[in-house]
Scaffold this motif. Structure first.
Motif, PDB file in Angstrom:
ATOM      1  N   GLU A 148     -63.254-109.423  62.010  1.00 39.29           N
ATOM      2  CA  GLU A 148     -62.907-108.046  62.375  1.00 39.29           C
ATOM      3  C   GLU A 148     -61.636-107.996  63.213  1.00 39.29           C
ATOM      4  O   GLU A 148     -60.883-107.019  63.166  1.00 39.29           O
ATOM      5  N   GLY A 149     -61.399-109.033  63.988  1.00 35.88           N
ATOM      6  CA  GLY A 149     -60.216-109.071  64.854  1.00 35.88           C
ATOM      7  C   GLY A 149     -58.963-109.554  64.167  1.00 35.88           C
ATOM      8  O   GLY A 149     -57.891-109.598  64.778  1.00 35.88           O
ATOM      9  N   ASP A 150     -59.067-109.912  62.893  1.00 43.76           N
ATOM     10  CA  ASP A 150     -57.913-110.401  62.140  1.00 43.76           C
ATOM     11  C   ASP A 150     -57.130-109.195  61.621  1.00 43.76           C
ATOM     12  O   ASP A 150     -57.461-108.608  60.597  1.00 43.76           O
ATOM     13  N   THR A 151     -56.095-108.795  62.334  1.00 49.27           N
ATOM     14  CA  THR A 151     -55.349-107.592  61.980  1.00 49.27           C
ATOM     15  C   THR A 151     -54.333-107.888  60.882  1.00 49.27           C
ATOM     16  O   THR A 151     -53.717-108.957  60.866  1.00 49.27           O
ATOM     17  N   PRO A 152     -54.141-106.935  59.964  1.00 52.74           N
ATOM     18  CA  PRO A 152     -53.173-107.153  58.882  1.00 52.74           C
ATOM     19  C   PRO A 152     -51.738-107.120  59.387  1.00 52.74           C
ATOM     20  O   PRO A 152     -51.432-106.493  60.404  1.00 52.74           O
ATOM     21  N   SER A 153     -50.867-107.802  58.681  1.00 58.36           N
ATOM     22  CA  SER A 153     -49.436-107.763  58.973  1.00 58.36           C
ATOM     23  C   SER A 153     -48.802-106.617  58.199  1.00 58.36           C
ATOM     24  O   SER A 153     -49.313-106.208  57.147  1.00 58.36           O
ATOM     25  N   PRO A 154     -47.687-106.088  58.671  1.00 54.58           N
ATOM     26  CA  PRO A 154     -47.052-104.940  57.992  1.00 54.58           C
ATOM     27  C   PRO A 154     -46.243-105.372  56.772  1.00 54.58           C
ATOM     28  O   PRO A 154     -45.023-105.221  56.713  1.00 54.58           O
ATOM     29  N   PHE A 155     -46.937-105.930  55.777  1.00 51.73           N
ATOM     30  CA  PHE A 155     -46.292-106.409  54.563  1.00 51.73           C
ATOM     31  C   PHE A 155     -46.599-105.458  53.403  1.00 51.73           C
ATOM     32  O   PHE A 155     -47.665-104.825  53.373  1.00 51.73           O
ATOM     33  N   PRO A 156     -45.716-105.401  52.415  1.00 53.72           N
ATOM     34  CA  PRO A 156     -46.067-104.685  51.182  1.00 53.72           C
ATOM     35  C   PRO A 156     -47.250-105.366  50.500  1.00 53.72           C
ATOM     36  O   PRO A 156     -47.496-106.556  50.705  1.00 53.72           O
ATOM     37  N   ALA A 157     -47.975-104.616  49.690  1.00 52.07           N
ATOM     38  CA  ALA A 157     -49.093-105.209  48.941  1.00 52.07           C
ATOM     39  C   ALA A 157     -48.609-106.321  48.039  1.00 52.07           C
ATOM     40  O   ALA A 157     -49.294-107.332  47.844  1.00 52.07           O
ATOM     41  N   GLU A 158     -47.390-106.173  47.492  1.00 50.74           N
ATOM     42  CA  GLU A 158     -46.807-107.195  46.633  1.00 50.74           C
ATOM     43  C   GLU A 158     -45.327-107.356  46.967  1.00 50.74           C
ATOM     44  O   GLU A 158     -44.648-106.372  47.280  1.00 50.74           O
ATOM     45  N   THR A 159     -44.852-108.589  46.899  1.00 50.25           N
ATOM     46  CA  THR A 159     -43.448-108.911  47.168  1.00 50.25           C
ATOM     47  C   THR A 159     -42.998-109.948  46.152  1.00 50.25           C
ATOM     48  O   THR A 159     -43.738-110.891  45.848  1.00 50.25           O
ATOM     49  N   ALA A 160     -41.796-109.790  45.643  1.00 51.82           N
ATOM     50  CA  ALA A 160     -41.261-110.779  44.701  1.00 51.82           C
ATOM     51  C   ALA A 160     -40.943-112.070  45.450  1.00 51.82           C
ATOM     52  O   ALA A 160     -40.172-112.077  46.410  1.00 51.82           O
ATOM     53  N   VAL A 161     -41.571-113.161  45.031  1.00 52.46           N
ATOM     54  CA  VAL A 161     -41.359-114.478  45.636  1.00 52.46           C
ATOM     55  C   VAL A 161     -41.193-115.493  44.513  1.00 52.46           C
ATOM     56  O   VAL A 161     -41.999-115.520  43.575  1.00 52.46           O
ATOM     57  N   ALA A 191     -39.142-111.622  55.985  1.00 56.98           N
ATOM     58  CA  ALA A 191     -38.631-112.016  54.668  1.00 56.98           C
ATOM     59  C   ALA A 191     -38.536-110.838  53.691  1.00 56.98           C
ATOM     60  O   ALA A 191     -37.489-110.656  53.051  1.00 56.98           O
ATOM     61  N   PRO A 192     -39.593-110.011  53.540  1.00 56.75           N
ATOM     62  CA  PRO A 192     -39.460-108.882  52.605  1.00 56.75           C
ATOM     63  C   PRO A 192     -38.355-107.907  53.007  1.00 56.75           C
ATOM     64  O   PRO A 192     -37.597-107.436  52.154  1.00 56.75           O
ATOM     65  N   ARG A 193     -38.245-107.633  54.289  1.00 56.56           N
ATOM     66  CA  ARG A 193     -37.235-106.678  54.765  1.00 56.56           C
ATOM     67  C   ARG A 193     -35.829-107.226  54.547  1.00 56.56           C
ATOM     68  O   ARG A 193     -34.922-106.500  54.101  1.00 56.56           O
ATOM     69  N   LEU A 194     -35.624-108.503  54.837  1.00 56.57           N
ATOM     70  CA  LEU A 194     -34.314-109.118  54.642  1.00 56.57           C
ATOM     71  C   LEU A 194     -33.962-109.192  53.159  1.00 56.57           C
ATOM     72  O   LEU A 194     -32.819-108.934  52.767  1.00 56.57           O
ATOM     73  N   ALA A 195     -34.950-109.560  52.339  1.00 56.90           N
ATOM     74  CA  ALA A 195     -34.695-109.647  50.898  1.00 56.90           C
ATOM     75  C   ALA A 195     -34.294-108.286  50.329  1.00 56.90           C
ATOM     76  O   ALA A 195     -33.383-108.201  49.486  1.00 56.90           O
ATOM     77  N   ARG A 196     -34.942-107.219  50.785  1.00 58.41           N
ATOM     78  CA  ARG A 196     -34.577-105.878  50.316  1.00 58.41           C
ATOM     79  C   ARG A 196     -33.176-105.493  50.780  1.00 58.41           C
ATOM     80  O   ARG A 196     -32.370-104.981  50.001  1.00 58.41           O
ATOM     81  N   ALA A 252     -31.757-110.319  48.193  1.00 55.45           N
ATOM     82  CA  ALA A 252     -31.867-111.777  48.169  1.00 55.45           C
ATOM     83  C   ALA A 252     -33.196-112.200  47.548  1.00 55.45           C
ATOM     84  O   ALA A 252     -34.128-111.398  47.410  1.00 55.45           O
ATOM     85  N   THR A 253     -33.286-113.474  47.193  1.00 53.49           N
ATOM     86  CA  THR A 253     -34.496-114.058  46.620  1.00 53.49           C
ATOM     87  C   THR A 253     -35.270-114.806  47.692  1.00 53.49           C
ATOM     88  O   THR A 253     -34.683-115.587  48.461  1.00 53.49           O
ATOM     89  N   ILE A 254     -36.582-114.582  47.754  1.00 57.28           N
ATOM     90  CA  ILE A 254     -37.456-115.305  48.675  1.00 57.28           C
ATOM     91  C   ILE A 254     -37.996-116.532  47.958  1.00 57.28           C
ATOM     92  O   ILE A 254     -38.451-116.449  46.817  1.00 57.28           O
ATOM     93  N   HIS A 255     -37.983-117.680  48.643  1.00 54.06           N
ATOM     94  CA  HIS A 255     -38.471-118.933  48.087  1.00 54.06           C
ATOM     95  C   HIS A 255     -39.575-119.505  48.976  1.00 54.06           C
ATOM     96  O   HIS A 255     -39.415-119.594  50.192  1.00 54.06           O
ATOM     97  N   MET A 256     -40.696-119.945  48.361  1.00 55.31           N
ATOM     98  CA  MET A 256     -41.784-120.599  49.079  1.00 55.31           C
ATOM     99  C   MET A 256     -42.424-121.641  48.174  1.00 55.31           C
ATOM    100  O   MET A 256     -42.283-121.581  46.943  1.00 55.31           O
ATOM    101  N   HIS A 257     -43.167-122.573  48.788  1.00 60.99           N
ATOM    102  CA  HIS A 257     -43.953-123.502  47.976  1.00 60.99           C
ATOM    103  C   HIS A 257     -45.065-122.734  47.264  1.00 60.99           C
ATOM    104  O   HIS A 257     -45.607-121.750  47.794  1.00 60.99           O
ATOM    105  N   VAL A 262     -33.657-116.491  50.877  1.00 63.32           N
ATOM    106  CA  VAL A 262     -34.504-116.549  52.071  1.00 63.32           C
ATOM    107  C   VAL A 262     -35.570-117.602  51.794  1.00 63.32           C
ATOM    108  O   VAL A 262     -36.433-117.413  50.928  1.00 63.32           O
ATOM    109  N   VAL A 263     -35.514-118.714  52.511  1.00 62.67           N
ATOM    110  CA  VAL A 263     -36.466-119.807  52.320  1.00 62.67           C
ATOM    111  C   VAL A 263     -37.480-119.757  53.455  1.00 62.67           C
ATOM    112  O   VAL A 263     -37.097-119.749  54.637  1.00 62.67           O
ATOM    113  N   VAL A 264     -38.760-119.711  53.106  1.00 65.44           N
ATOM    114  CA  VAL A 264     -39.823-119.625  54.113  1.00 65.44           C
ATOM    115  C   VAL A 264     -40.661-120.890  54.045  1.00 65.44           C
ATOM    116  O   VAL A 264     -41.161-121.257  52.980  1.00 65.44           O
ATOM    117  N   THR A 265     -40.826-121.555  55.194  1.00 60.56           N
ATOM    118  CA  THR A 265     -41.506-122.848  55.202  1.00 60.56           C
ATOM    119  C   THR A 265     -43.010-122.734  55.001  1.00 60.56           C
ATOM    120  O   THR A 265     -43.627-123.656  54.466  1.00 60.56           O
TER     121      THR A 265
END
Length: 329
Positions: free
Chosen positions: A142-155, A88-93, A97-102, A75-78
């Motif tokens: 205050e209006g910056d809402t978090p995304s539903p991501f794990p605290a840590e993800t293998a990248v 990406a985390p859901r698909l990798a699980r 698969a392996t997630i790749h980023m710069h 999974v390559v994320v630009t």
């Protein structure tokens, strides 16, 4: 179901590479996201935003191409924005698969909880430096809402020129510090660096770059050199009318730079917030960061080129030096 688009394969050093475009997500200013599947290579580029609807569209698109999720190896994320990293985390699980980023953007997904806290502090500091009123800064954070991501993800993090999932990573900063394109057998996946109808924000979309507009324009030029050898695939929409789209992007930034320069000349001294207010009127919510950041990006570019000077102080104040002259590119 997501809209599935199958592109004709191009013959590269690994044989024919088939690209399947899958429309996922709705509602962003740029339009629906475009995820890309390379079925024979086990690669997905920019799987799309978080959420069950986008997940269903992505899965249906992968199956319509004759694949199952477990056929995805990479999974390559630009870049780090949630509309691209979201699935990406859901698909990798699901696919193992392996997630790749710069490397510059990878921590914003890999260490999401910590990196988000650091980003909010960085964004608040940038807004204050741009002259945004404190009450407005607090409202934005205050209006910056978090995304539903794990605290840590293998990248797996990479640098410019690395071979990634059988392709080549090209660092294309500007929209974000670690924005990257993927070149793969005559195909070039360009994320948000080049979009068919929308000019990506620079400055407010990532507050880590000292001269985001300069970096962005250099990235556009780098991609432009590959027009003859690659088919370009944007992160939103289907196709890019090249080189016309690049000409329009440059013209857009030339005109905005000219207008920013004129606003500083009129005021003699101006903060990015002053300029943003002059150009865009009343700004609220996320548009505060995007508008002030856009003004700040153009002011930093003008400073680097010697058209304005920045006075010392906690708040960035720019003084007019000489009229802006278009580059003529």
């Amino acid at each position: 179901m997501g809209v599935v688009r199958v592109r004709d394969g191009r013959v590269g050093r690994r044989g024919v590479t088939r690209v399947v475009g899958i429309t996922v997500g709705t509602g962003s200013p740029e339009g629906a996201n475009s995820a890309y599947l390379l079925p024979e290579r086990g690669v997905v580029v920019d799987p799309g935003p978080p959420g069950d609807e986008a997940w269903s569209a992505l899965g249906e698109g992968i199956r319509a191409a004759g694949c199952e999720l477990d056929a995805v190896d990479h999974v390559v994320v630009t870049h780090w924005h949630a509309d691209h990293t979201g699935l990406a985390p859901r698909l990798a699980r699901a696919a193992d698969a392996t997630i790749h980023m710069h490397a510059r953007d990878a921590p914003l997904l890999a260490s999401y909880e910590q990196a988000r806290a650091e980003r909010l502090e960085r964004d608040a500091a940038a807004l204050r430096r741009w002259g945004v009123p404190e009450a407005t800064v607090e409202a934005v954070i205050e209006g910056d809402t978090p995304s539903p991501f794990p605290a840590e993800t293998a990248v797996e993090s990479h640098v410019d020129g690395d071979e990634v999932a059988g392709g080549r990573l090209l660092h294309t900063p500007g929209h974000t510090a670690g924005h990257a394109a993927l070149a793969f057998d005559g195909h070039l996946f360009v994320g948000d660096c080049l979009l068919p109808t929308y000019t990506p924000n620079v400055g407010g979309s990532d507050t880590r770059l000292a001269n985001p507009l300069g970096a962005y324009l250099a990235s556009v030029t780098r991609l432009e050199r590959r027009i003859e050898e690659c088919e370009f695939h944007p992160g939103h929409g289907e196709t890019l009318a090249l080189p016309d789209r690049i000409d329009r992007i440059r013209a857009h930034h030339e005109e905005r730079t000219r207008r920013v320069s004129e606003r500083v000349a009129t005021r003699e001294r101006a903060t990015p917030w002053d300029v943003a207010s002059d150009l865009f009127g009343e700004l609220r919510g996320l548009h505060v960061k995007f508008g002030a950041g856009e003004a700040a990006a153009h002011l930093a570019y003008l400073r680097e080129e010697g058209y304005v000077a920045e006075a010392d102080g906690e708040v960035a104040v720019y003084e007019h030096r000489r009229p802006y002259e278009a580059s003529g590119e």
